[in-house]
Every structure is written in C-alpha cells, then in structure tokens.
Design a protein around this motif. Structure first.
Motif, mmCIF file in Angstrom:
data_model
loop_
_atom_site.group_PDB
_atom_site.id
_atom_site.type_symbol
_atom_site.label_atom_id
_atom_site.label_comp_id
_atom_site.label_asym_id
_atom_site.label_seq_id
_atom_site.Cartn_x
_atom_site.Cartn_y
_atom_site.Cartn_z
ATOM 1 N N SER A 452 12.359 -32.453 -27.293
ATOM 2 C CA SER A 452 13.154 -32.638 -26.069
ATOM 3 C C SER A 452 13.104 -31.380 -25.197
ATOM 4 N N GLU A 453 13.269 -30.220 -25.841
ATOM 5 C CA GLU A 453 13.223 -28.975 -25.072
ATOM 6 C C GLU A 453 11.837 -28.740 -24.485
ATOM 7 N N PHE A 454 10.820 -29.047 -25.262
ATOM 8 C CA PHE A 454 9.453 -28.860 -24.780
ATOM 9 C C PHE A 454 9.166 -29.767 -23.582
ATOM 10 N N LEU A 455 9.608 -31.049 -23.697
ATOM 11 C CA LEU A 455 9.382 -31.981 -22.588
ATOM 12 C C LEU A 455 10.153 -31.548 -21.347
ATOM 13 N N HIS A 456 11.380 -31.061 -21.587
ATOM 14 C CA HIS A 456 12.170 -30.598 -20.445
ATOM 15 C C HIS A 456 11.495 -29.404 -19.772
ATOM 16 N N ASP A 457 10.995 -28.462 -20.588
ATOM 17 C CA ASP A 457 10.320 -27.292 -20.017
ATOM 18 C C ASP A 457 9.008 -27.684 -19.346
ATOM 19 N N LEU A 458 8.324 -28.689 -19.864
ATOM 20 C CA LEU A 458 7.053 -29.117 -19.299
ATOM 21 C C LEU A 458 7.245 -29.896 -17.997
ATOM 22 N N LYS A 459 8.389 -30.559 -17.905
ATOM 23 C CA LYS A 459 8.642 -31.400 -16.733
ATOM 24 C C LYS A 459 8.774 -30.569 -15.454
ATOM 25 N N SER A 460 9.365 -29.393 -15.541
ATOM 26 C CA SER A 460 9.600 -28.569 -14.340
ATOM 27 C C SER A 460 8.304 -28.090 -13.701
ATOM 28 N N PRO A 461 7.387 -27.442 -14.418
ATOM 29 C CA PRO A 461 6.133 -27.025 -13.759
ATOM 30 C C PRO A 461 5.313 -28.214 -13.270
ATOM 31 N N MET A 462 5.373 -29.342 -14.000
ATOM 32 C CA MET A 462 4.619 -30.516 -13.564
ATOM 33 C C MET A 462 5.184 -31.038 -12.242
ATOM 34 N N ALA A 463 6.522 -31.026 -12.116
ATOM 35 C CA ALA A 463 7.144 -31.469 -10.859
ATOM 36 C C ALA A 463 6.795 -30.506 -9.725
ATOM 37 N N SER A 464 6.724 -29.202 -10.048
ATOM 38 C CA SER A 464 6.368 -28.218 -9.016
ATOM 39 C C SER A 464 4.947 -28.438 -8.520
ATOM 40 N N ILE A 465 4.013 -28.665 -9.425
ATOM 41 C CA ILE A 465 2.619 -28.901 -9.022
ATOM 42 C C ILE A 465 2.533 -30.139 -8.145
ATOM 43 N N LEU A 466 3.229 -31.191 -8.558
ATOM 44 C CA LEU A 466 3.196 -32.429 -7.775
ATOM 45 C C LEU A 466 3.833 -32.218 -6.398
ATOM 46 N N THR A 467 4.925 -31.459 -6.320
ATOM 47 C CA THR A 467 5.607 -31.218 -5.030
ATOM 48 C C THR A 467 4.718 -30.409 -4.086
ATOM 49 N N TYR A 468 4.109 -29.331 -4.584
ATOM 50 C CA TYR A 468 3.233 -28.518 -3.733
ATOM 51 C C TYR A 468 2.023 -29.315 -3.258
ATOM 52 N N THR A 469 1.510 -30.151 -4.128
ATOM 53 C CA THR A 469 0.361 -30.979 -3.718
ATOM 54 C C THR A 469 0.761 -31.919 -2.598
ATOM 55 N N GLN A 470 1.915 -32.552 -2.736
ATOM 56 C CA GLN A 470 2.381 -33.474 -1.700
ATOM 57 C C GLN A 470 2.687 -32.729 -0.399
ATOM 58 N N LEU A 471 3.240 -31.494 -0.483
ATOM 59 C CA LEU A 471 3.522 -30.714 0.728
ATOM 60 C C LEU A 471 2.238 -30.383 1.481
ATOM 61 N N ILE A 472 1.200 -30.011 0.740
ATOM 62 C CA ILE A 472 -0.082 -29.700 1.391
ATOM 63 C C ILE A 472 -0.607 -30.924 2.121
ATOM 64 N N GLN A 473 -0.494 -32.090 1.491
ATOM 65 C CA GLN A 473 -1.007 -33.309 2.117
ATOM 66 C C GLN A 473 -0.150 -33.720 3.318
ATOM 67 N N GLU A 474 1.175 -33.569 3.209
ATOM 68 C CA GLU A 474 2.056 -33.995 4.296
ATOM 69 C C GLU A 474 1.953 -33.065 5.515
ATOM 70 N N ASN A 475 1.722 -31.761 5.335
ATOM 71 C CA ASN A 475 1.617 -30.814 6.451
ATOM 72 C C ASN A 475 0.265 -30.866 7.137
#
Length: 667
Positions: A452-475
């Motif tokens: 559970s802790e590993f998945l929680h820690d893994l979820k944050s960087p994965m969400a960051s990568i996805l957010t930055y990718t979407q920001l690059i595409q939207e801008n």
C-alpha cells in the motif's frame, strides 16, 4: 529396567502361574470324570449307589473294564468262552490299540465289558457314551440297546450315544468297537450313567458353555474387524492375528454341535479340529513376536514361524494322507504333537515374561493370557488320559479363551493408547497451525502495508508525469511531430500505469477489510441496500426491484455486513452496465431448506457460454475498461461466508446470479 520393577514382574508372573495352576487343579477335582469314579470291588464289579442315582448324581464308569483287543465278542460268546485274553483297564488308559500290536498299528477291533451291581429297586436310567471311535454296538444284559455307524461292513460315525435301559441288581455292559479311520480307537472317554434329567442337564450345560465360548469369541473377532483393513501397520498385523486366532478357536470348539449331527466324515472333521488347534498356536506365537518387535520375515521370528507353519501342515497332511496308509506312525504322530505343545507352552511363557520385564504395563495382559494358556496346554498334555470334563470344557480350551480375553484387553489398551496419542498430536498440530497461521497472517499484513505504501508513493510521481505531459500538450508548445508523438505515447503509458496502480490499490483495500462475523438479518440488509441504491440504478432508466415473501427476522445468517454490501454492489452495478435503459434488475431473497438464497437477475445482454466458466477468475474481463476483479471479489466473499454461487445466463435475454448462504442455526 531397575531391579524393583523386575522383581514386581517376577512376582506377578509367579502369582499368575499359581492362580492359573490353582484354577486348573480345581477343574481337575470338581469337573473331571476321573476324580469321582464309581467304586469297583476286588472282583472288578462297579458298585452303584442308589442314593446318588436317585438324587440325579451322575455315575462315571471309569474303572473295572475288561478289554478284549482285536476281538468282537457278543455277550453270549464272552459267557461261553474262557477269559484268557482280556486286560483289566480303565477308560482312557489305552487311547488306541497300538500297545497290543508289535508294529504299533492303532487300528483294529475291540470289545469292552463291565459288570454293574445296583443295590436299589430296578429303575430306568440313561447311559451316555461320548465319541466311541469309530463305530460301535452297545449291549445291556445281552440285548442290543444302541449303536453308532456300522462295524460290518465298516462305516464310521462319531456322535455322543445315549441309551436307556432298566438297571437291575446285576447288569452287564458290553461294547463292541471298530476303527480304521481315526488315530484314537475304541472307548477313550468314560461313559456316564444317570437319570434322564441328569443326562439332559449335563448336555445342556455343555452346549451352553461351548455356545458362550463360540459366540463371545466371534463378537471379539467382529470388534477387531475394522483394524484388519489398516494394511502395513503393526497394529493391523496384531489385529489380524487375533482375528484368525478367534476364528480358529471357534472352528475347533464346534465339535459338540457337530457330534449332535452324527456326521460320517470323521477323518476330515478331526483333521479340521487339529489344524484349527495348530493354527491357533501359530497365531499366538505371531502375536507375541509382533509385540516384542521381532520381525516375522527374517531371523529368529521367521524360524519360529516356519516351525509353527510346518506343524500346521503336518496336522493336515499326516491324518489325511499318511496315517490311512501307514497307521503304525500314529504313535509317533501323537508323541510329536504332545512334545510340540509342551515346547510351545514353555517358549511362550519365557518370551512373554521377558517382554513384560522390558516393556510397559500393557504387556501384563499379554503375560497373563500366555501364562494361563501355557499352563493349560501343559496340564492338558500331561493329563491327556486322566482328565475329561464332566460338564464344561477341556483345560486348553479354557486357556485359549482366557488368552483371547487377555489379548482383547491388550488390543483395547493399544487402541486407547493410539487414540490418546492421536488426540495429543491433533491438539499440538492445531496449536502449531494456529501459530503458523498467525505468523503467516502477520507476514501477509506486513507485505500488504508495504505494498500500500509503495503504491501510494508510486502514484504521486506517475500523476506528476501525466500532469506535465498534459500541460505541454494543452499549452501548444511548438514541438516537432516526432516529439509530439512520443509525448502521446508517454501519456498513454502513464494513464495505463495509473489504472493498474488503482486496480492494485482496490484489491489491497479489499483484502484489508476486517473480517468480523456477526448475526445479520438478511431480509433487512437487502431491503436497506435496495432502498439506498434504487435512485442511482434507476437514473439510467432501469427498473430496480426487490422481491421477497419473507419478513423481518425470518432469515438470520452469520456474516460480515460490509463485505456483503460490497458483494451486492458488484453484482448490481455489473448488471447496470449490461442492462439497457428499459430493462429490469431484480433482487430476490428466499429460503430453501437450511440455506438463504439471494438472486440478482437482469434482462441485459447476457454472457456467452464459452465465457461463463471464466467470469469468476481474477483479472478476467470482457469489457474494454474492466478490471476483472468484481466477480472474483464476489466469489471470495461468498466462500468466506461458507456459501456457493451459481450463474445462469442466456445471451440477449439476461443473467442470474444465485447465492446460497447457510442460515444461522445451521452453522
């Protein structure tokens, strides 16, 4: 073993030997025809007492007999011929005629004569002549009063002959015999004279005695029968030997009942009796060796078993095949059997005493049985022509029965010890399983927390990568086509990875739910679930119905509320996804026998037949965005509630899930 324990066993052995000797001595005194014979005058006349005969006291005609070997004389011939060839004897002194033949041939004819003097008024009495070998004629005062078989032509028959006649002041008994069949010849057991009531009492007591021995022993054999199937174990071999011993003993003691039938197959019947006796000795020896841990397949155990097996074969082959052709070997055969029994008796007593000194208290029963049997075997062999039971049985028959009882008690203690040992092992095994289960549960919980802790820690960087990718595409940052394509691939992979992480988190949360069982009213649970979820289900134009003829409190189960609600949610919302806007989802509750049946049915698209066997598998799904965990979780929850789940589906018509959970009073 210490000297004190050794001394205790020695004292026990001596006490058993003394008690068994005392018991058999009492039988010799009080149940023996030879211990109270009719007195005989100096001129060889048996003197009968009117008082004894009138009080139904049997008279045992043991002494005073004249024996005419190799002669068949009628009373008239005896009266008209000078007595130059007779021998004064007692019944049992000569078990056959080998003493009168130079070649030791046991076969031949003989005539027995006894004079009786009665001091009372003439009266009718009965004469019992047990087992005359092997055909006979009985004369009283010159008149033929009974016979067994045929002397001429020779036709053997063995049975207890009872003759009635009038006893006068002076009475002459003459018995003619012929034998060419058995290794015994003539009269070997003393006749009995008494009233009809006395004869009836003697026979009744004897039959009751042997019937009791036979049926009680068979009951013991049936008791050990279940253990005969436990092949390969020492306990199985002990039980099997005990069972065979009991069966051979029963075959042996059937002879009083066989004599009532008066069968003519003498050689076969007595061979069967001898073989049953030898088989019993074989089984007794095997039981003692098995208990002492001596293997029967090699070494000293194999040698002793081979000797016992050889004597068993001898007891079958010699009477059937050798003695009919070479009757002169009868004397040798009889001595060989007697010596063998004496040696076996001494060997068994020594082996069992040695075993009892070295092993635990259960051997005392083995020691007791073998000591009694050995004593009886020794006494019966030594008193072979000085003891015949008047009412009950032979000494070695008492010994075998006592041995069967002691062996049975020994087997009972063995079984009880095994049961106690199994219970102890089971108890400790349960403790060990509980400890191991706690360790495993703790390890699983620790790994789940780590996951559970590993998945929680893994979820944050994965969400960051996805957010930055979407920001690059939207801008709409100026990117060359190749870079834009790679960003799209990154976005797809991150979305896929995020979905997988979400699936694993859901599964981990499901496993971490506390599983606490409590009494639940299933009717109220389903009614509340329907009331809470009906608005959400019917938003899509689907009718959500609840149907039950039960009432509150009528359907109690032992369950976990949260898990049951999770189960219903998975089933109902799966049905929502498969049902069109004008369809119907029905939740049904009913009772059948001792189970509650929950049915979730829909009028949706149904499930293809080839997929039905896979729908409960983990991660199996046929939907593009499905996770494949819903129905797997449903089945897991049903199993935890000791229930079952069935699926019925028709493509384009709908699907029904039927869940069966035991009612509370059946758990």
């Amino acid at each position: 073993m210490d000297s004190k324990k050794w001394l205790q066993n020695l004292i026990l052995f001596l006490v058993l030997l003394f008690l068994s000797g005392t018991f058999f001595f009492a039988l010799y005194l009080y149940d023996n025809k030879y211990s109270s014979p009719v007195p005989v005058s100096q001129d060889g006349i048996a003197l009968l007492d009117e008082n004894n005969l009138s009080r139904d006291v049997p008279a045992y005609l043991v002494d005073g007999w004249k024996l005419y070997p190799d002669q068949l004389l009628t009373p008239a011939q005896i009266a008209s011929t000078a007595d130059t060839s007779s021998v004064t004897t007692y019944i049992g002194q000569f078990l056959n005629l080998s003493a009168f033949h130079r070649n030791k041939d046991s076969y031949g004819t003989a005539t027995y004569r006894l004079l009786l003097h009665y001091d009372g008024a003439p009266a009718t009495f009965s004469l019992l002549l047990p087992e005359i070998y092997s055909s006979s004629k009985v004369y009283v005062n010159g008149e033929l009063v009974g016979q067994t078989g045929s002397i001429s032509p020779y036709q053997p028959q063995i049975k207890d002959l009872v003759c009635s006649f009038t006893l006068t002041e002076d009475t002459e008994l003459v018995v003619q015999t012929a034998n060419y069949t058995h290794y015994y010849s003539g009269m070997t057991f003393p006749p009995v004279l008494g009233s009809a009531a006395c004869m009836y009492t003697m026979n009744a007591v004897r039959m009751i005695f042997y019937g009791f021995l036979c049926f009680f022993s068979l009951a013991i054999a049936l008791f050990t029968l279940p253990f005969w199937t436990q092949k390969g174990s020492r306990h199985h071999r002990l039980s099997l030997c005990l069972g065979v011993l009991v069966l051979s003993f029963c075959v042996r003691i059937l002879y009083p009942f066989i004599h009532l039938l008066g069968l003519g197959s003498i050689r076969l019947l007595y061979t069967m009796e001898d073989a049953a006796s030898m088989l019993g000795i074989f089984c007794i020896l095997a039981i003692v060796l098995l208990y002492m841990g001596i293997p029967l397949s090699h070494g000293k155990g194999a040698m002793l078993c081979r000797c016992a097996g050889t004597m068993l074969l001898v007891s079958i082959i010699v009477p059937l095949a050798v003695l009919p052709v070479f009757p002169t070997y009868t004397f040798v055969y009889g001595k060989m059997i007697s010596i063998y029994k004496l040696l076996v008796a001494l060997l068994l007593i020594c082996l069992t005493f040695y075993s009892s000194v070295r092993q635990n208290y259960k051997a005392k029963w083995l020691l007791g049985g073998v000591t009694i049997y050995g004593t009886s075997l020794f006494a019966g062999t030594v008193l072979i022509n000085r003891y015949e039971p008047a009412y009950t049985g032979w000494l070695d028959e008492y010994g075998v029965f006592a041995l069967v009882l002691c062996f049975s008690m020994f087997m009972f203690l063995e079984n009880r010890s095994m049961i106690a040992e199994n219970e102890s092992l089971t108890f400790h095994l349960q403790e060990e399983v509980e400890l191991k289960t706690q360790d495993i549960a703790g390890l699983i919980n620790e790994r789940q927390r780590f996951l559970s802790e590993f998945l929680h820690d893994l979820k944050s960087p994965m969400a960051s990568i996805l957010t930055y990718t979407q920001l690059i595409q939207e801008n709409q940052i100026q990117l060359d086509p190749d870079t834009a394509s790679l960003l799209t691939v990154i976005e797809d992979k991150c979305s896929d990875m995020a979905g997988r992480i979400k699936t694993m988190q859901d599964f981990t949360v499901e496993n971490n739910l506390e599983f606490c069982m409590e009494p639940l009213d299933l009717y109220l649970l389903l009614q509340q679930f329907h009331h809470s979820n009906q608005p959400d289900v019917e938003l899509d134009g689907i009718d959500f119905l609840f149907s039950s003829r039960l009432t509150e409190g009528a359907c109690m189960i032992l369950g976990n509320r949260e898990k049951l609600l999770r189960m219903l949610e998975n089933l109902v919302y799966n049905a929502v996804a498969a049902t069109p806007a004008d369809g119907t989802i029905t939740l049904t509750l009913r009772k059948e026998s001792d189970h509650a049946l929950i049915t979730v049915s829909d009028t949706g698209c149904g499930i293809a037949p080839e997929e039905i066997s896979h729908v409960f598998n983990r991660f199996y799904t046929n939907r593009p965005n499905g996770k494949g965990l819903g129905l797997y979780i449903v089945k897991t929850i049903v199993t935890e509630h000791k229930g079952t789940i069935d699926l019925h589906s028709v493509p384009s018509e709908g699907t029904s899930f039927i869940i069966s959970i035991p009612l509370l009073h059946q758990l």
